[in-house]
Enzyme design. Structure first.
Site, mmCIF file in Angstrom:
data_model
loop_
_atom_site.group_PDB
_atom_site.id
_atom_site.type_symbol
_atom_site.label_atom_id
_atom_site.label_comp_id
_atom_site.label_asym_id
_atom_site.label_seq_id
_atom_site.Cartn_x
_atom_site.Cartn_y
_atom_site.Cartn_z
ATOM 1 N N ALA A 345 1.222 -1.280 -0.555
ATOM 2 C CA ALA A 345 0.354 -0.155 -0.184
ATOM 3 C C ALA A 345 1.133 1.433 -0.284
ATOM 4 C CB ALA A 345 -1.136 0.211 1.711
ATOM 5 N N MET A 346 0.262 2.453 -0.445
ATOM 6 C CA MET A 346 1.380 3.745 -0.391
ATOM 7 C C MET A 346 0.330 4.599 -0.194
ATOM 8 S SD MET A 346 3.886 5.190 -0.779
ATOM 9 C CE MET A 346 3.777 6.986 -0.617
ATOM 10 N N GLU A 347 0.982 5.171 0.948
ATOM 11 C CA GLU A 347 0.515 6.672 2.043
ATOM 12 C C GLU A 347 -0.108 7.912 0.879
ATOM 13 O OE1 GLU A 347 3.254 5.681 2.762
ATOM 14 O OE2 GLU A 347 4.523 7.182 3.426
ATOM 15 N N ASN A 348 -0.168 7.684 -0.479
ATOM 16 C CA ASN A 348 -0.549 8.575 -1.459
ATOM 17 C C ASN A 348 -1.799 10.239 -0.126
ATOM 18 O OD1 ASN A 348 0.986 8.005 -3.617
ATOM 19 N ND2 ASN A 348 -0.935 6.928 -3.645
ATOM 20 N N GLU A 381 -1.495 2.893 6.965
ATOM 21 C CA GLU A 381 -1.631 4.236 5.670
ATOM 22 C C GLU A 381 -1.976 5.545 6.542
ATOM 23 O OE1 GLU A 381 0.549 3.468 3.488
ATOM 24 O OE2 GLU A 381 1.201 1.719 3.915
#
Ligand code: BES
Ligand code: ZN
Length: 960
Positions: A345-348, A381
């Site tokens: 996952a990526m915390e944009n 995240e």
């Protein structure tokens, strides 16, 4: 998750090859572009091939340095991007874009360096950008522009100087390839109702924003972003902030849609995100009016796979608002599940991206483990929305603080959302013990790196490793516990307020925590937060604390798996730590002690013959513990007579410490093996999981030797009561227990019973699978038990079972189910099936690129598959390296998995050969993993020399 790597000098050749590929791509793109331009608006006009200059090794030119100079600081960007979701005439997918950045000149300069990678920039009057002065300032003319490939800069030399304090506007137009490379702005494909769908998505961390638009691509270079996306009608565009206008427009004769997003908060480039898709969503508003949406494929949303994520997002946001004492900084929180995503996952900021398995939950097919994964990843995240996004580390050398922090507090957020799941205790399995495993090698490294040691994209990627995540989490947890959670949270909240929308370094956090300590009466530390923590973050490794209960002597020593290993890395603290020791005496909790030197007498730890001491109570400290033999004996008899007097996590600690002390030849292996005897009475998950991991290690060490039979027989005896217990409470395996972690223990019971041959187990799993094969639409196997059942049935079966599993895998519409099948397919014992499966990993039509290396890892964990996987990786190393790119973080996991079983001198020599043979290509993020594999194999060979015989004798005597 990505584990690290660093660029070696041997990468020079690979870099040149890649530069050549980049050049070909650029030429191809310019051809593409020339075709495109006839169709598109005049704005997206002419482009030509850029000159590319290699970087001379000894250069001192600013454009040959990886770090941006401090002469310019960006204020805001206007970026418009237009991804094309159909192939163009050349069979390529591309995007076009225009971007302007307003920056302030901080120091007089005639040079502009801005990151740009694989973008084909339009040329205006011979230059690749236009520069304008703002507020009446005249900008100097551009002298020359070029692209510096190694450092990924667009270099703009000016005829005159920019003036300090003045603002300028730099404008570019460009084209890029919308490749399926999982980096920057990329495309992902999936099938829905027999139709191929294409979406455009981003992954910018750590150095890929420059692949989407020219930008000052460093985390400390925060700015405001005004983003506009142009996209096909019928698709939806998303970005970090809320859409403020969506309108249908005609551009160059094309009927399309334009979505304009509101300005973002001041933020880092690596947190930027765009998505164009035909996904749908479910939504809710939280108490403060923040819009929460979960986005996914239409079918997944229709099947209600997003419901769980939506339900937990609100409590988690609420928890972090309270914990940080700071409101959620944005007006909306989008979370999207993507079919192709490189990390978990990526915390944009405001638009968090997930792999489907990390966000989508289907109660009919997902296991409770899948559900736990979702709550922890979402919590991780969302924790970053404050720690990481609102306040950002200035440079990647402090990445450990960002990731370690989120990895620690993810358990707190998850615990709030699922209070009955015992989440906080699980940190010791998933962080502390995993960190110990790599941090006990001489090839480990300190948590914190010096700023100047981390420069290239490769070195940055290398920071995403177990040390940053898991050791980071473990030492922050220790800090929070010795400060108390309330002092920790108070310091944290002041730190966030001070640095909001800006960036910081780790010593800033120490300073704010120290202030909180100073303001709290009654809290006493032997040294300052700086002094205590520096010992944990600036030197690698951790201590083993030895307590001699006969004298009360407590001492510490750097714990190394290989006792004779030479530690080359010097430490200014001499490998000594300030150790906070919580402890108990025969079940009674005692006052915390600090061990502040190599050795000291702590009178209260001298105990009488019928008492015992247990240190590192609740495993809040990042250290292992050893005792005098008498105390070990008393702990063992306490475990056997009434194990519940010892807290659950400490039972796991005793097992894990004992096994690792034995592996390091500090205690006798038979003493470690004896800690498993009490398991006959154990029903809790955490100790069983700790035991299982250590026993698995033994399995892998001995399953090709005569120890195997005796070991199997012993374990069969130990697990039988657990298997029978769960058989009884689950009405002969027709139900699952209600307790969350009991469900995990049930899975351990089934898998260990089947692998050791407990009567009735294999028959059960085979019959369940057979029933399913007879009537595939009706899968009656409980989701929790599927992984174990599939694996056992495929291992016991042949091509028929395998092909059935493969078919089911291809049909799976829930990602969690697909993973279970994909890993079970690696359980077959048939070599040709395994080899064919390995070949499939090279074909993205069969195995998605995001899943290729983990599939090879599954195959390598199979005794038959391991040598096949190792040969496969060796034979294709060059190919993988080119396919994923030197900056990819996947290589460390790959090397770790295929070498995990190595324990013979022959295997060690193969490893060294591999290292030599591929020195030219290099190992990218796998460099450290290779070093670790060599060190671990060497340690195992030595250990086996002295220990194989006693182990065999012990298992023989205990299984009789
Ligand atoms: N920032 C990372 C994602 C990331 C990892 C980006 C590696 C670039 C390289 C994100 O916050 C993260 O840590 N994700 C984890 C999941 C988490 C629950 C540990 C992951 O991707 O595995
Ligand atoms: Zn993270």
């Amino acid at each position: 998750m990505g584990k690290g790597y660093y660029i070696s000098k041997h990468l020079a050749t690979a870099a040149m090859v890649l530069a050549a590929i980049a050049l070909v791509t650029i030429i191809a793109l310019s051809v593409v572009y020339n075709r495109e331009k006839s169709k598109n608006a005049a704005k997206f006009s002419k482009a030509t091939t850029l000159p590319v200059f290699p970087t001379p090794k000894t250069s001192n030119e600013p454009w040959d340095k990886y770090r941006l100079p401090d002469t310019l600081s960006p204020q805001y960007y206007n970026v418009t991007l237009w991804p094309r979701l159909v192939k163009n005439a050349n069979g390529m997918y591309i995007f076009t874009g225009i971007s302007g950045v307003m920056f302030t000149c901080e120091k007089k300069t005639d040079l502009i360096l801005i990151h740009s990678n694989k973008l084909n920039l339009t040329v205006f009057k011979g230059h690749h950008a236009k520069l304008t002065g703002l507020s009446g300032v005249t900008a100097p003319a551009i002298k020359t522009t070029w692209f510096q490939s190694e450092t990924q800069y667009l270099v703009i030399q000016l005829e005159g100087k920019l003036k300090p304090g003045k603002d300028y506007w730099l404008y570019t137009e460009f084209t890029g390839e919308l490749a399926d490379d999982l980096e920057g702005f990329y495309r992902s494909e999936y099938m829905e109702n027999g139709e191929k769908k294409i979406i455009a998505i981003t992954q910018m961390q750590a150095t890929y924003a420059r692949k989407a638009f020219p930008c000052f691509d460093e985390p400390g270079m925060k700015a405001v972003f005004h983003i506009t996306l142009i996209h096909d009608r019928g698709t939806t565009a998303l970005s970090n902030s809320q859409e403020i206008k969506t309108e249908n427009v005609i551009i160059d004769g094309m009927a399309i849609t334009r979505t304009i997003f509101g300005p973002t908060k001041r933020m880092s480039t690596y947190l930027i995100a765009f998505v164009v898709s035909d996904f749908t969503y479910i939504d809710a508003k939280d108490k403060k009016g923040v819009l929460v949406r979960i986005w996914a494929r239409k079918k997944a949303i229709e099947d209600r796979q997003g419901d769980y994520a939506l339900n937990i997002t609100q409590p988690i946001l609420e928890f972090f608002e309270k914990y940080y004492n700071t409101s959620y900084p944005l007006s909306k929180s989008d979370q999207i599940a993507l079919p192709d995503f490189n990390s978990g996952a990526m915390e944009n900021w405001g638009l968090v991206a997930y792999r489907e398995t990390a966000l989508l939950y289907d109660p009919r097919t997902s296991a409770n483990g899948n559900k736990q994964r979702i709550v922890t990843v979402v919590s991780h995240e969302l924790a970053h929305m404050w720690f990481g996004n609102l306040v950002t580390v200035k440079w990647w050398n402090d990445l450990w603080l960002n990731e370690g922090f989120a990895s620690y507090v993810e358990y707190l957020g998850a615990d709030y959302a699922e209070p009955t799941w015992n989440m906080k205790d699980q940190t010791i399995l998933y962080d502390l013990q995993s960190a110990f495993a790599v941090d006990s090698l001489t090839s480990s490294h300190p948590l914190s790196r010096k700023e100047e040691e981390v420069n290239t994209p490769s070195e940055i990627s290398e920071m995403f490793n177990t040390i940053s995540y898991s050791k980071g989490a473990a030492v922050l947890k220790m800090l929070s516990e010795f400060l108390t959670e309330s002092v920790f949270a108070k310091g944290l909240s002041n730190y966030l307020k001070q640095f909001a929308f800006g960036s910081s370094v780790h010593s800033d956090l120490w300073e704010y925590l120290q202030k909180a300590v100073d303001q709290t009466p009654g809290i006493k530390l032997p040294y300052s937060v700086h002094e205590i923590m520096n010992r944990w973050i600036l030197q690698m490794g951790f201590p083993v604390v030895t307590i001699d209960t006969r004298t009360g002597n407590v001492s510490q020593k750097h714990f190394l798996l290989e006792p004779e290993a030479v530690v080359d890395r010097k430490s200014e603290f001499n490998y000594e730590w300030f150790v906070p020791i919580k402890w108990m005496k025969k079940g009674q909790v005692q006052d915390q002690l600090w061990l502040l030197q190599k050795s000291a007498i702590h009178k209260p730890m001298k105990v009488s013959k019928n008492e015992w001491v247990l240190a590192n109570l609740h495993v809040s400290g990042y250290f292992r513990v050893n005792y005098d033999l008498g105390n070990w004996e008393r702990l063992l008899s306490q475990l056997e007579s009434n194990h519940q007097v010892i807290p659950v996590v400490n039972r796991a600690q005793i097992l894990d410490d004992a096994f690792n002390l034995a592996r390091a030849s500090i205690i006798n292996i038979t003493l470690a093996l004896r800690t498993t005897k009490y398991l006959l009475h154990e029903r809790e998950y955490i100790p069983w999981e700790a035991a299982l991991r250590n026993l698995n290690y033994f399995f892998q060490l001995f399953d090709r030797s005569e120890v195997y039979g005796a070991m199997q027989a012993y374990l069969k005896k130990q697990v039988k009561p657990l298997f029978e217990y769960f058989g009884t409470i689950s009405s002969n395996w027709t139900t699952v227990p209600s307790g969350h972690t009991d469900q995990f223990t049930q899975i351990i019971a089934l898998s260990l019973a089947c692998s050791t041959g407990v009567e009735g187990c294999r028959e059960l799993t085979r019959s369940w699978f057979k029933k399913w094969m007879q009537n595939p639409p009706n899968n009656a196997i409980h989701p929790n038990l599927r992984s174990t059942v599939y694996c056992n049935a495929i291992a016991a079966g042949g091509a028929e079972e395998w092909n059935f599993g493969w078919q089911m895998f291809q049909k799976a519409t829930v990602a969690a189910e697909a993973v279970k099948l994909r890993s079970a397919l690696a359980c077959t014992k048939v070599p040709w099936l395994l080899n064919r499966y390995l070949e499939y990993t090279m074909n993205p039509e069969k195995i998605r690129k995001q899943d290729a290396t983990s599939t090879i890892g599954y195959i390598a964990s199979n005794i038959i598959g391991q040598p096949l996987a190792w040969d496969f990786v060796r034979a294709n190393w060059d190919y993988f390296f080119k396919l994923y790119g030197t900056g990819s973080f996947i290589f460390s996991g790959l090397i770790r998995d295929v070498t995990y079983r190595f324990c013979t001198p022959f295997e060690l020599s193969q490893l060294k050969r591999f290292q030599k043979d591929n020195a030219e290509t290099g190992f990218g993020s796998g460099t450290q993993a290779l070093q670790q594999a060599i060190e671990k194999t060497t340690a195992k060979i030595k250990w086996l020399e002295g220990n194989k015989e006693p182990v065999l004798q012990w298992f023989l005597s205990e299984s009789a």
